[in-house]
Design a protein around this motif. Structure first.
Motif, mmCIF file in Angstrom:
data_model
loop_
_atom_site.group_PDB
_atom_site.id
_atom_site.type_symbol
_atom_site.label_atom_id
_atom_site.label_comp_id
_atom_site.label_asym_id
_atom_site.label_seq_id
_atom_site.Cartn_x
_atom_site.Cartn_y
_atom_site.Cartn_z
ATOM 1 N N LYS A 44 -45.765 10.937 57.159
ATOM 2 C CA LYS A 44 -45.788 12.227 57.966
ATOM 3 C C LYS A 44 -45.450 11.640 59.508
ATOM 4 O O LYS A 44 -46.025 10.793 60.083
ATOM 5 C CB LYS A 44 -46.846 13.089 57.948
ATOM 6 N N GLY A 45 -44.098 12.174 60.017
ATOM 7 C CA GLY A 45 -43.964 11.682 61.310
ATOM 8 C C GLY A 45 -42.768 10.672 61.337
ATOM 9 O O GLY A 45 -42.587 10.200 62.365
ATOM 10 N N ALA A 46 -42.505 9.862 60.156
ATOM 11 C CA ALA A 46 -41.679 8.982 60.097
ATOM 12 C C ALA A 46 -40.167 9.230 59.400
ATOM 13 O O ALA A 46 -40.162 10.170 58.653
ATOM 14 C CB ALA A 46 -42.151 7.760 59.137
ATOM 15 N N GLU A 47 -39.078 8.970 59.845
ATOM 16 C CA GLU A 47 -37.849 9.193 59.553
ATOM 17 C C GLU A 47 -37.690 8.285 58.311
ATOM 18 O O GLU A 47 -36.648 8.993 57.407
ATOM 19 C CB GLU A 47 -36.665 9.133 60.440
ATOM 20 N N ALA A 48 -38.161 7.174 58.237
ATOM 21 C CA ALA A 48 -37.992 6.323 56.999
ATOM 22 C C ALA A 48 -38.944 5.448 56.407
ATOM 23 O O ALA A 48 -40.226 5.549 56.883
ATOM 24 C CB ALA A 48 -36.691 5.256 57.580
ATOM 25 N N VAL A 49 -39.003 5.192 55.039
ATOM 26 C CA VAL A 49 -40.022 4.430 54.558
ATOM 27 C C VAL A 49 -39.169 3.295 53.787
ATOM 28 O O VAL A 49 -37.860 3.437 53.461
ATOM 29 C CB VAL A 49 -40.787 5.216 53.522
ATOM 30 N N THR A 50 -39.934 2.163 53.532
ATOM 31 C CA THR A 50 -39.602 1.098 52.525
ATOM 32 C C THR A 50 -40.452 0.967 51.483
ATOM 33 O O THR A 50 -41.497 0.861 51.795
ATOM 34 C CB THR A 50 -39.121 -0.159 53.376
ATOM 35 N N ILE A 51 -39.877 0.680 50.518
ATOM 36 C CA ILE A 51 -40.858 0.573 49.180
ATOM 37 C C ILE A 51 -40.281 -0.508 48.097
ATOM 38 O O ILE A 51 -39.036 -1.055 48.352
ATOM 39 C CB ILE A 51 -40.800 1.740 48.373
ATOM 40 N N GLY A 69 -40.953 14.753 56.272
ATOM 41 C CA GLY A 69 -40.219 14.673 57.323
ATOM 42 C C GLY A 69 -39.186 13.393 57.050
ATOM 43 O O GLY A 69 -38.376 12.966 58.116
ATOM 44 N N VAL A 70 -39.307 12.682 56.028
ATOM 45 C CA VAL A 70 -38.470 11.564 55.721
ATOM 46 C C VAL A 70 -37.262 11.748 55.121
ATOM 47 O O VAL A 70 -37.039 12.561 54.269
ATOM 48 C CB VAL A 70 -39.557 10.420 54.380
ATOM 49 N N LYS A 71 -36.172 10.978 55.839
ATOM 50 C CA LYS A 71 -34.880 11.050 55.646
ATOM 51 C C LYS A 71 -34.144 9.773 54.869
ATOM 52 O O LYS A 71 -33.251 10.265 54.123
ATOM 53 C CB LYS A 71 -33.934 11.449 56.676
ATOM 54 N N TYR A 72 -34.781 8.768 54.916
ATOM 55 C CA TYR A 72 -34.265 7.510 54.352
ATOM 56 C C TYR A 72 -35.467 6.707 53.596
ATOM 57 O O TYR A 72 -36.622 6.502 54.034
ATOM 58 C CB TYR A 72 -33.614 6.756 55.538
#
Length: 329
Positions: A44-51, A69-72
């Motif tokens: 929450k509060g981040a545009e992007a995550v990496t996995i 709120g993640v877009k990417y």
């Protein structure tokens, strides 16, 4: 400073994340757990995550990411078959993969070929038991063998170049034939490769067309005693068919770095657990089968490539709305 959430972070990745966070001016939050509908709230509060690619990412997870709120998503793997692409499109979340150093997997596959051909598992097991006899561990010389490479992309082409120094006969099958390899190998049909090869090594993407590509019918076509190497995708080999082929003596050896249903086992310490994976137990019991826990990708250069490219892609997404490594769905 843009915020990114990194899931499934390993200790060896952490210094790299710190290095590239400084380079790209990122605020990175680290989450040990895999990305699930429940852990998506961490983003929450981040545009992007990496996995990484240890678990599937489906519709519920994409919905939870959208709500956070993640877009990417920036994958730190080349493979993306664990991503529900229709769900990604439905929830308007874009994702990218990475193209890390192909030498890591190519070199590992070459090593497994040599180990299987020279019966290294049996030799090392005997030495551990202080059995220094030589009966039953006679191997073969590479220059006398025909090596069949299924898939001659970035990795398969390097395997061919690695093997060319041993003087072996190299044949290959691919839907796209590389002109630069024609002095090293000969392209043949898949049936011809199966029938002529002493060693078969797999280096293709996982598609519907390559799922269980090595199956009961194709194992029936292979030369007796063939060695099968898989450092590509576990699902490209029908594990039950491989086991039956080894038990029947049709397949003489195997080097397996990837396996069907490896999730939750490979990359984890399971020493005190009962593993509900009978095929893995059977394969490990064979003296002529080498099983490694999906580690072909794991030299330092490749790990650095994965972290850098994933973050580079996310920065590009966030700054420009596009990435050169985006997977179009």
């Amino acid at each position: 400073m843009r915020k990114v959430v990194a899931y499934e972070t390993r200790a060896d990745e952490f210094p790299l994340f710190q290095k590239f966070a400084r380079k790209f001016d990122l605020d990175i939050k680290y989450v040990d757990d895999v990305l699930t509908p429940e852990t998506a709230v961490e983003a929450k509060g981040a545009e992007a995550v990496t996995i990484l690619g240890n678990y599937p990412v489906g519709a519920e997870t994409f919905m939870a990411l959208r709500d956070a709120g993640v877009k990417y998503i920036g994958l730190r793997t080349a493979g993306y078959n664990h991503i529900d692409q229709e769900a990604a499109k439905a929830y308007d979340i874009r994702f990218s993969n990475v193209a890390y150093s192909p030498y890591c997997v190519a070199d590992f596959a070459t090593m497994l070929i040599l180990m299987c051909v020279r019966k290294a598992k049996q030799i090392l097991s005997r030495v551990e038991a202080q059995d220094f006899s030589v009966e039953g561990i006679q191997g073969r010389e590479m220059h006398n063998l025909t090596i069949g490479i299924i898939g001659t992309g970035r990795i398969g082409s390097i395997v061919a170049k690695n093997l060319s120094g041993f003087g072996c006969n190299i044949i290959a099958h691919d839907t796209v034939e590389r002109d630069e390899l024609r002095g090293i190998l000969k392209y043949v049909s898949l049936d011809e490769l199966l029938e002529e090869s002493d060693v078969i090594t797999i280096h293709t993407p996982l598609f519907e067309s390559t799922y269980h590509m090595i199956n009961q019918d194709r194992i029936a076509k292979i030369k007796d005693g063939v060695c099968i190497i898989n450092c590509s995708h576990g699902a490209e080999v029908d594990t039950y068919a491989l086991i039956a082929g080894i038990e029947a003596g049709k397949a003489g050896a195997a080097g397996i770095d990837v396996l069907e249903d490896e999730e939750g086992i490979f990359h984890y310490d399971r020493r005190t657990d009962i593993l509900a994976h009978r095929q893995l137990a059977v394969l490990r019991s064979f003296p002529n089968v080498i099983v490694t826990p999906h580690t072909a990708f794991y030299p330092n250069q490749a790990v650095s490539d994965m972290v850098e490219m994933a973050l580079t892609s996310l920065v590009s997404f966030m700054e420009t709305g596009k990435s050169r490594w985006e997977i179009k769905v």
